[in-house]
Write a protein that holds these residues in place. Sequence first.
Motif, short mmCIF file in Angstrom:
data_model
loop_
_atom_site.label_atom_id
_atom_site.label_comp_id
_atom_site.label_asym_id
_atom_site.label_seq_id
_atom_site.Cartn_x
_atom_site.Cartn_y
_atom_site.Cartn_z
N TRP A 119 -17.98 -137.36 41.11
CA TRP A 119 -17.88 -136.11 40.37
C TRP A 119 -16.43 -135.62 40.33
CZ3 TRP A 119 -21.96 -131.69 41.28
CH2 TRP A 119 -21.90 -130.80 40.21
N VAL A 120 -15.77 -135.62 41.49
CA VAL A 120 -14.39 -135.14 41.56
C VAL A 120 -13.47 -136.09 40.79
CG1 VAL A 120 -12.45 -134.71 43.12
CG2 VAL A 120 -14.74 -133.89 43.72
N ALA A 121 -13.76 -137.39 40.84
CA ALA A 121 -12.95 -138.35 40.09
C ALA A 121 -13.04 -138.06 38.59
CB ALA A 121 -13.42 -139.77 40.38
N LEU A 122 -14.23 -137.73 38.13
CA LEU A 122 -14.41 -137.39 36.71
C LEU A 122 -13.59 -136.17 36.35
CD1 LEU A 122 -15.95 -137.74 33.99
CD2 LEU A 122 -17.73 -136.27 34.96
N MET A 123 -13.63 -135.14 37.19
CA MET A 123 -12.84 -133.94 36.94
C MET A 123 -11.34 -134.25 36.94
SD MET A 123 -15.13 -131.47 36.62
CE MET A 123 -16.18 -132.72 35.86
N ALA A 124 -10.92 -135.12 37.88
CA ALA A 124 -9.51 -135.46 38.00
C ALA A 124 -9.00 -136.17 36.75
CB ALA A 124 -9.29 -136.35 39.23
N VAL A 125 -9.82 -137.04 36.17
CA VAL A 125 -9.41 -137.77 34.95
C VAL A 125 -9.06 -136.79 33.84
CG1 VAL A 125 -10.26 -139.23 33.08
CG2 VAL A 125 -10.64 -139.90 35.46
N PHE A 126 -9.91 -135.79 33.63
CA PHE A 126 -9.65 -134.82 32.56
C PHE A 126 -8.49 -133.89 32.91
CE2 PHE A 126 -13.78 -136.23 31.13
CZ PHE A 126 -13.68 -136.14 29.75
N CYS A 127 -8.36 -133.55 34.18
CA CYS A 127 -7.23 -132.71 34.59
C CYS A 127 -5.90 -133.43 34.36
CB CYS A 127 -7.36 -132.32 36.06
SG CYS A 127 -8.62 -131.08 36.41
N ILE A 128 -5.85 -134.70 34.74
CA ILE A 128 -4.63 -135.48 34.56
C ILE A 128 -4.34 -135.67 33.07
CG2 ILE A 128 -3.59 -137.76 34.89
CD1 ILE A 128 -5.13 -137.89 37.57
N ALA A 129 -5.40 -135.92 32.28
CA ALA A 129 -5.21 -136.07 30.83
C ALA A 129 -4.65 -134.77 30.24
CB ALA A 129 -6.54 -136.42 30.17
N ALA A 130 -5.14 -133.63 30.71
CA ALA A 130 -4.65 -132.34 30.22
C ALA A 130 -3.18 -132.15 30.57
CB ALA A 130 -5.48 -131.20 30.80
N SER A 131 -2.77 -132.59 31.76
CA SER A 131 -1.38 -132.43 32.16
C SER A 131 -0.46 -133.35 31.37
CB SER A 131 -1.23 -132.70 33.66
OG SER A 131 -1.45 -134.07 33.95
N LEU A 132 -0.97 -134.49 30.94
CA LEU A 132 -0.16 -135.46 30.19
C LEU A 132 0.11 -135.00 28.76
CD1 LEU A 132 -1.69 -138.85 31.42
CD2 LEU A 132 0.47 -137.79 32.12
N VAL A 133 -0.74 -134.13 28.24
CA VAL A 133 -0.53 -133.62 26.87
C VAL A 133 -0.02 -132.18 26.94
CG1 VAL A 133 -2.26 -135.14 25.86
CG2 VAL A 133 -2.97 -132.89 26.68
N ARG A 134 0.77 -131.88 27.94
CA ARG A 134 1.20 -130.51 28.22
C ARG A 134 2.03 -129.89 27.10
NH1 ARG A 134 3.67 -134.12 31.37
NH2 ARG A 134 5.95 -134.25 31.44
N THR A 135 2.58 -130.68 26.19
CA THR A 135 3.33 -130.09 25.09
C THR A 135 2.42 -129.35 24.11
OG1 THR A 135 3.25 -132.18 23.89
CG2 THR A 135 5.21 -131.77 25.23
N SER A 136 1.11 -129.57 24.22
CA SER A 136 0.16 -128.85 23.38
C SER A 136 -0.79 -128.07 24.29
CB SER A 136 -0.65 -129.82 22.51
OG SER A 136 -1.67 -129.12 21.80
N VAL A 137 -0.58 -126.78 24.38
CA VAL A 137 -1.43 -125.93 25.22
C VAL A 137 -2.87 -125.97 24.72
CG1 VAL A 137 -1.88 -123.56 25.96
CG2 VAL A 137 0.47 -124.42 25.88
N VAL A 138 -3.03 -126.02 23.40
CA VAL A 138 -4.37 -126.06 22.82
C VAL A 138 -5.11 -127.32 23.24
CG1 VAL A 138 -5.66 -126.26 20.66
CG2 VAL A 138 -3.81 -124.59 20.85
N LEU A 139 -4.46 -128.47 23.10
CA LEU A 139 -5.11 -129.72 23.47
C LEU A 139 -5.38 -129.80 24.97
CD1 LEU A 139 -6.20 -132.43 22.60
CD2 LEU A 139 -3.87 -133.37 22.70
N ALA A 140 -4.44 -129.32 25.77
CA ALA A 140 -4.64 -129.31 27.22
C ALA A 140 -5.81 -128.42 27.61
CB ALA A 140 -3.36 -128.83 27.92
N THR A 141 -5.96 -127.30 26.91
CA THR A 141 -7.07 -126.39 27.19
C THR A 141 -8.40 -127.02 26.80
OG1 THR A 141 -5.64 -124.47 26.86
CG2 THR A 141 -8.01 -124.09 26.77
N VAL A 142 -8.42 -127.73 25.68
CA VAL A 142 -9.64 -128.43 25.26
C VAL A 142 -10.07 -129.44 26.32
CG1 VAL A 142 -10.60 -130.07 23.59
CG2 VAL A 142 -9.30 -128.10 22.79
N LEU A 143 -9.12 -130.22 26.82
CA LEU A 143 -9.44 -131.23 27.83
C LEU A 143 -9.90 -130.59 29.14
CD1 LEU A 143 -6.54 -133.76 27.14
CD2 LEU A 143 -8.98 -134.13 26.73
N SER A 144 -9.25 -129.52 29.54
CA SER A 144 -9.65 -128.81 30.76
C SER A 144 -11.07 -128.25 30.63
CB SER A 144 -8.68 -127.67 31.06
OG SER A 144 -7.37 -128.13 31.27
#
Length: 264
Positions: free
Chosen positions: A33-58
């Motif tokens: 479960w935590v690994a699944l959450m971590a994948v999306f959190c890391i993906a959100a941080s990698l697209v940090r130039t787009s706050v909108v996209l990072a928020t969608v992933l979070s």
Amino acid sequence: MNHNLSPKPVPAIAVLRWARQAGDLIRRGFIAWVALMAVFCIAASLVRTSVVLATVLSSMAFLFGIRVAALVDDTSERTIGEMVGVVMGGFSVTLRYAGVVVLTVAVLNALPALLLGNITAALRPFHNPGLQSIWSATDTFTAINEMFVLPIAGMLMFLCCFIMPLVASTFQYHLISFFGVNWRQAYRTGRAGLPRMNIGAIFGFYLVAFGLLALTVAFAPIAAPVVFAFLSAFSYVAFREIYLGIGTNRKVALAELRAVASFT
């Protein structure tokens, strides 16, 4: 079981029970479960130039966690494959829900700048190259902590969407995802009976959610995946009691939950 999806009144103190039950649920299949959450959190941080996209992933991490919570509530033994299956099975509806809610708020926030002719400011939430260099840490531990700050901020913004009139409601996604309720009906029903009832319980729900995220971003951003999992389970058990009248963790199969689709 009574399959009436109308919200039922619950006492404000139910928040304490929800927190305890959420903690119990995330212990089932904790690593996966935590690994699944971590994948999306890391993906959100990698697209940090787009706050909108990072928020969608979070927000997708949080929403997928709600589906996982329903899965593990069925039994204490669940495999990674089953969790991934629940996520993939709800990928379309989750992406669509998160995208619509976040984009709606982003567009509404951009309108004042557009009306003033400031195109750059209006587009900044969608793409801001200046955010590319927000990580300033030199040591690994601090850098990892910084990496989770943006996903937490995205999660905070997404939760704010639930309390914005005509945008989304607290349990709207649950009704859409589990029961196929249409968007408008899910919005009205997903308010948990507010303002007629459950004001104390819902206030406590958001107090715990916002408070926990604030403490996490201030002291231990690296704990974001665990906090996201907890909040997903917290949201699920709150929905389960308010709408299904189930106040304890028990075996409630997704197939049985879907039987309530006659509501639509």
